[in-house]
Scaffold this active site. Structure first.
Site, PDB file in Angstrom:
ATOM      1  N   PHE A   1       0.814  -1.212   0.000  1.00 60.31           N
ATOM      2  CA  PHE A   1       0.000   0.000   0.000  1.00 60.31           C
ATOM      3  C   PHE A   1       0.856   1.274   0.000  1.00 60.31           C
ATOM      4  O   PHE A   1       0.879   2.006  -0.966  1.00 60.31           O
ATOM      5  CB  PHE A   1      -0.967  -0.010   1.194  1.00 60.31           C
ATOM      6  N   GLU A   2       1.543   1.550   1.073  1.00 56.85           N
ATOM      7  CA  GLU A   2       2.257   2.818   1.155  1.00 56.85           C
ATOM      8  C   GLU A   2       3.601   2.594   1.838  1.00 56.85           C
ATOM      9  O   GLU A   2       3.677   2.484   3.058  1.00 56.85           O
ATOM     10  CB  GLU A   2       1.434   3.850   1.926  1.00 56.85           C
ATOM     11  N   GLN A   3       4.635   2.506   1.043  1.00 58.72           N
ATOM     12  CA  GLN A   3       5.978   2.401   1.611  1.00 58.72           C
ATOM     13  C   GLN A   3       6.883   3.425   0.955  1.00 58.72           C
ATOM     14  O   GLN A   3       6.780   3.693  -0.245  1.00 58.72           O
ATOM     15  CB  GLN A   3       6.542   0.989   1.438  1.00 58.72           C
TER      16      GLN A   3
END
Length: 538
Positions: free
Chosen positions: A379-381
């Site tokens: 998702f969000e890294q």
């Protein structure tokens, strides 16, 4: 010089689609989960290339948060017709199958096919129009009667069926940008199986269909069939594969397949296709799937063949009959960061909101990463990286980072996907900054090694040196001598050929910088440069 070396697009540039507009050639390649989506390359001589555009760069065009590894943008198709560029692509949202009592069950996958257009290759591309979700590898065929057709693989998810259900066509109404009429299954493929990546061409009253077969591994192949009618029936090329390196697991060009044709101004036909180059002595392509080009010839029987007639990929084709254009190349980047746009070689993962991951203006001259989710997140890294383009290279960065607890880390990473990486990072244990190596290798537990129990305050320079299958990390503070971690890691696992069962592996290795903050506070890490120096071993 009378010949050139393949591949022409090195280091994770797969699934080429080629188009010519006047004296200009363009190749679009897949980017999978890496953002922005699709790479479009420009050349005038088929040998020297530059990055012309990454067209899918707005949230309204592409949001891949949640897309699994090796999903996202598959197999773009680039054409130019009716005064504009047309780009088809698939956004793969799920890749998986179920099993029932040990037998293969339904293979439930989500393939969404979109169309975007632009007047200029480096201009603003339109928001995507969803056309269908029936399979992947969509392409457009612009017939000489003025009609346009969508061509794509039909995916069959049902238990006990061949997943690759054949090639279908359906008309596209260019005024409404909607599919009209019924879809028709026109080609079922050959005994090689895995029939995908279709392109249709028309020549001398024949409709030619070009597909990839055999899977995108060692038995990959380009297969051709023809018919007098768009809807078939199609007869298969009498020689079998038009181009293949089937069975070959060593040498310059293996895994050859997934081709697309282009005609040069002199009327000659060339093919762009994907290939892989294994490490010497290893059946592993750490550079991923790359793009090669070579000339083809039409026989008196109306069939296309390689120049040698052997159907083999050519590692050193003759120069095309075009004016050399060596000035067409991506600008050199010295690894430093300036306010403004991210340097051209760099990309990030999945999200269309990069401002949540990094900033080039928060600290001028530095790339600031905001610690986000784990290095394996879908998702969000916060991970910014460039392709590995050489079998041997050195990369380094200067990091300033003051972690406050063990949930915060930042450093230098060699990354294939969430299950395959080697990561040298700074974190903290109690009051002491530490340096650790985190490695994920398929079929092994993720390993964490503390390599420096106490790291002085202030900047630390991190370095990785890769030579074929060997990967070595080192570090230093200030002008001190480099300290090399004595353990040699396996770089060859960062390849398509090493995988957990059932997971797709279609990308390539990147090297870059990353930051995590699992507390959710978004602690930042600053990187002063990301330098890369490559050397070819082949």
């Amino acid at each position: 010089m009378t010949h050139f070396a393949n591949p022409v697009l090195r280091g994770f540039n797969p699934d080429p689609s080629i188009a010519r507009v006047g004296d200009d050639f363009y190749i679009a390649t897949s980017t999978f989960e890496w953002y922005p989506g699709v790479q479009i390359h420009h050349s005038r001589d088929l040998v020297h290339w530059r990055t012309a555009a990454r067209p899918l760069h707005r949230p309204s065009q592409l949001d891949m948060r949640g897309d699994p590894d090796s999903c996202g943008v598959w197999a773009p198709d680039l054409t130019h017709a009716h005064g504009r560029f047309w780009l088809m692509f698939t956004d793969v949202k799920r890749y998986g199958q179920t099993t029932v009592s040990g037998a293969t069950g339904a293979s439930l996958r989500d393939f969404h096919n979109y169309l975007v257009t632009a007047k200029e290759i480096d201009g603003e591309w339109s928001d995507p129009v969803h056309l269908n979700s029936s399979g992947f590898d969509p392409s457009l065929f612009h017939d000489d009667d003025g009609r346009t057709w969508l061509v794509n693989l039909l995916w069959d998810h049902r238990p006990g069926r061949s997943r690759f259900g054949g090639i279908m066509v359906q008309e596209l109404d260019r005024q409404t940008m909607r599919l009209v009429g019924k879809r028709r299954l026109v080609f079922g493929g050959t005994e090689r199986g895995f029939t995908e990546a279709p392109h249709i061409y028309k020549s001398n009253g024949w409709y030619y269909i070009l597909v990839a077969e055999g899977g995108t591994g060692w038995d990959h192949a380009v297969v051709m069939a023809r018919s007098r009618d768009l809807f078939g029936p199609y007869e298969v090329h009498p020689d079998g594969a038009v181009l293949t390196s089937a069975g070959r697991r060593e040498g310059n060009l293996t895994r050859a397949g997934h081709g697309d044709l282009v005609n040069l101004p002199d009327g000659s036909t060339w093919i762009a296709y994907l290939c892989g180059r294994p490490l010497t002595g290893h059946e592993r392509c750490v550079l991923g799937r790359e793009t090669a080009v070579q000339p083809m010839v039409w026989g008196n029987d109306g069939w296309l063949r390689t120049v040698a007639g052997d159907g083999a990929p050519d590692p050193a084709p003759p120069l095309p009959p075009l004016q050399a254009a060596p000035e067409i190349a991506d600008p050199d980047w010295d690894g430093s960061f300036e306010a403004g746009c991210l340097p051209l070689p760099l990309q990030w993962l999945r999200t269309p909101w990069p401002e949540r991951l990094f900033s080039l203006s928060a600290r001028p001259g530095w790339l600031r990463l905001y610690g986000r989710e784990t290095i394996g997140s879908f998702f969000e890294q916060a991970l910014v990286a460039r392709r590995q383009e050489h079998f041997a290279y050195e990369a380094s960065t200067l990091l300033e980072f003051d972690p406050q607890d063990f949930q915060q880390s930042a450093g230098l990473v060699c990354y294939y996907n969430s299950t395959k990486f080697h990561y040298l990072n700074v974190t903290v244990e109690g009051e002491r900054r530490q340096l650790q190596v985190l490695s994920a290798v398929p079929n092994e537990e993720t390993a964490a090694h503390v390599v420096a129990e106490e790291l002085p305050d202030g900047p630390v320079e991190l370095r990785v040196e890769v030579s074929g299958p060997d990967l070595r990390f080192s570090w230093r503070c200030g002008d001190d001598e480099w300290i090399e971690w004595p353990h040699v890691l396996d770089a060859s696992v960062l390849s398509d050929e090493v995988s957990l069962p059932g997971l797709p592996n279609f990308t390539g290795t990147f090297v870059g910088v990353a930051a995590q903050d699992l507390s959710g506070d978004g602690a930042h890490a600053d990187f002063h440069f990301l330098r890369y120096r490559g050397n070819d071993l082949s």
